[in-house]
Design a protein around this motif. Structure first.
Motif, mmCIF file in Angstrom:
data_model
loop_
_atom_site.group_PDB
_atom_site.id
_atom_site.type_symbol
_atom_site.label_atom_id
_atom_site.label_comp_id
_atom_site.label_asym_id
_atom_site.label_seq_id
_atom_site.Cartn_x
_atom_site.Cartn_y
_atom_site.Cartn_z
ATOM 1 N N ALA A 1 0.785 -1.231 -0.029
ATOM 2 C CA ALA A 1 -0.128 0.084 -0.144
ATOM 3 C C ALA A 1 0.937 1.267 -0.044
ATOM 4 C CB ALA A 1 -0.935 -0.156 1.157
ATOM 5 N N VAL A 2 0.490 2.276 -0.733
ATOM 6 C CA VAL A 2 1.277 3.599 -0.877
ATOM 7 C C VAL A 2 1.131 4.492 0.434
ATOM 8 C CG1 VAL A 2 1.550 3.776 -3.330
ATOM 9 C CG2 VAL A 2 -0.474 4.563 -2.121
ATOM 10 N N HIS A 3 0.111 4.077 1.236
ATOM 11 C CA HIS A 3 -0.194 4.895 2.319
ATOM 12 C C HIS A 3 -1.319 4.253 3.192
ATOM 13 C CE1 HIS A 3 -0.393 8.986 4.363
ATOM 14 N NE2 HIS A 3 -1.654 9.008 4.604
ATOM 15 N N ASP A 4 -1.125 4.567 4.583
ATOM 16 C CA ASP A 4 -2.278 4.043 5.242
ATOM 17 C C ASP A 4 -3.864 4.066 4.740
ATOM 18 O OD1 ASP A 4 -0.155 3.431 6.905
ATOM 19 O OD2 ASP A 4 -0.873 4.825 8.544
ATOM 20 N N ASN A 28 -10.337 9.679 -1.519
ATOM 21 C CA ASN A 28 -8.948 9.440 -1.823
ATOM 22 C C ASN A 28 -8.651 7.802 -1.864
ATOM 23 O OD1 ASN A 28 -8.323 12.048 -2.003
ATOM 24 N ND2 ASN A 28 -7.894 12.313 0.155
ATOM 25 N N PHE A 29 -8.314 7.298 -2.911
ATOM 26 C CA PHE A 29 -8.001 5.764 -2.919
ATOM 27 C C PHE A 29 -6.818 5.476 -3.702
ATOM 28 C CE2 PHE A 29 -12.574 7.288 -3.663
ATOM 29 C CZ PHE A 29 -13.197 6.484 -2.804
ATOM 30 N N SER A 30 -6.335 4.211 -3.708
ATOM 31 C CA SER A 30 -5.414 3.797 -4.450
ATOM 32 C C SER A 30 -5.843 2.474 -4.919
ATOM 33 C CB SER A 30 -4.006 3.552 -3.688
ATOM 34 O OG SER A 30 -4.271 2.833 -2.664
ATOM 35 N N LEU A 31 -5.578 2.013 -6.206
ATOM 36 C CA LEU A 31 -6.058 0.719 -6.756
ATOM 37 C C LEU A 31 -4.885 -0.123 -7.191
ATOM 38 C CD1 LEU A 31 -8.198 2.929 -7.575
ATOM 39 C CD2 LEU A 31 -9.362 1.346 -8.739
ATOM 40 N N TYR A 32 -4.982 -1.299 -7.096
ATOM 41 C CA TYR A 32 -3.897 -2.282 -7.402
ATOM 42 C C TYR A 32 -4.746 -3.293 -8.346
ATOM 43 C CZ TYR A 32 -2.008 0.440 -3.608
ATOM 44 O OH TYR A 32 -1.669 1.453 -2.658
ATOM 45 N N HIS A 45 -7.245 -2.814 7.868
ATOM 46 C CA HIS A 45 -6.240 -1.702 7.938
ATOM 47 C C HIS A 45 -5.142 -2.233 7.207
ATOM 48 C CE1 HIS A 45 -4.701 2.099 9.179
ATOM 49 N NE2 HIS A 45 -3.603 1.539 9.610
ATOM 50 N N ALA A 46 -4.687 -1.349 6.247
ATOM 51 C CA ALA A 46 -3.550 -1.537 5.356
ATOM 52 C C ALA A 46 -2.559 -0.332 5.811
ATOM 53 C CB ALA A 46 -3.943 -1.468 3.813
ATOM 54 N N ARG A 47 -1.318 -0.751 6.150
ATOM 55 C CA ARG A 47 -0.293 0.168 6.508
ATOM 56 C C ARG A 47 0.352 0.698 5.237
ATOM 57 N NH1 ARG A 47 0.117 -3.023 11.095
ATOM 58 N NH2 ARG A 47 -0.579 -2.302 13.042
ATOM 59 N N GLY A 48 0.930 1.931 5.367
ATOM 60 C CA GLY A 48 1.623 2.377 4.048
ATOM 61 C C GLY A 48 3.089 1.377 4.104
#
Length: 85
Positions: A1-4, A28-32, A45-48
């Motif tokens: 993950a790029v950020h928490d 604000n989202f990140s997609l993989y 919970h995902a940590r950076g």
């Protein structure tokens, strides 16, 4: 993950193979996408810096990760967010 953030989606999604979406706050989202496997569960919970999956094959057959950042709901160039600080 790029950020928490919180994992909003972690499953198969048409066109992206296995896909993980992490929410980093309001809109604000990140997609993989194109993941070979997923290492997180929905609502976790995902940590950076945490591993959320491993790279699989793109539709072309070559190894490749689909990565997208959405800020305020709009796709943005991720390079500005990935630079070392």
């Amino acid at each position: 993950a790029v950020h928490d953030g919180t994992v909003a989606f972690a499953d198969v999604f048409t066109g992206f193979a296995q896909l993980v979406i992490v929410v980093h706050g309001s809109q604000n989202f990140s997609l993989y996408g194109n993941l070979k496997d997923i290492a997180v569960a929905k609502n976790a919970h995902a940590r950076g810096g945490e591993t959320i999956g491993s790279v699989g094959a793109a539709p072309s057959g070559a190894s490749g990760l689909y990565f997208e950042l959405r800020i305020d709901g709009h796709a943005v160039d991720p390079l500005q967010w990935l630079r070392k600080r």
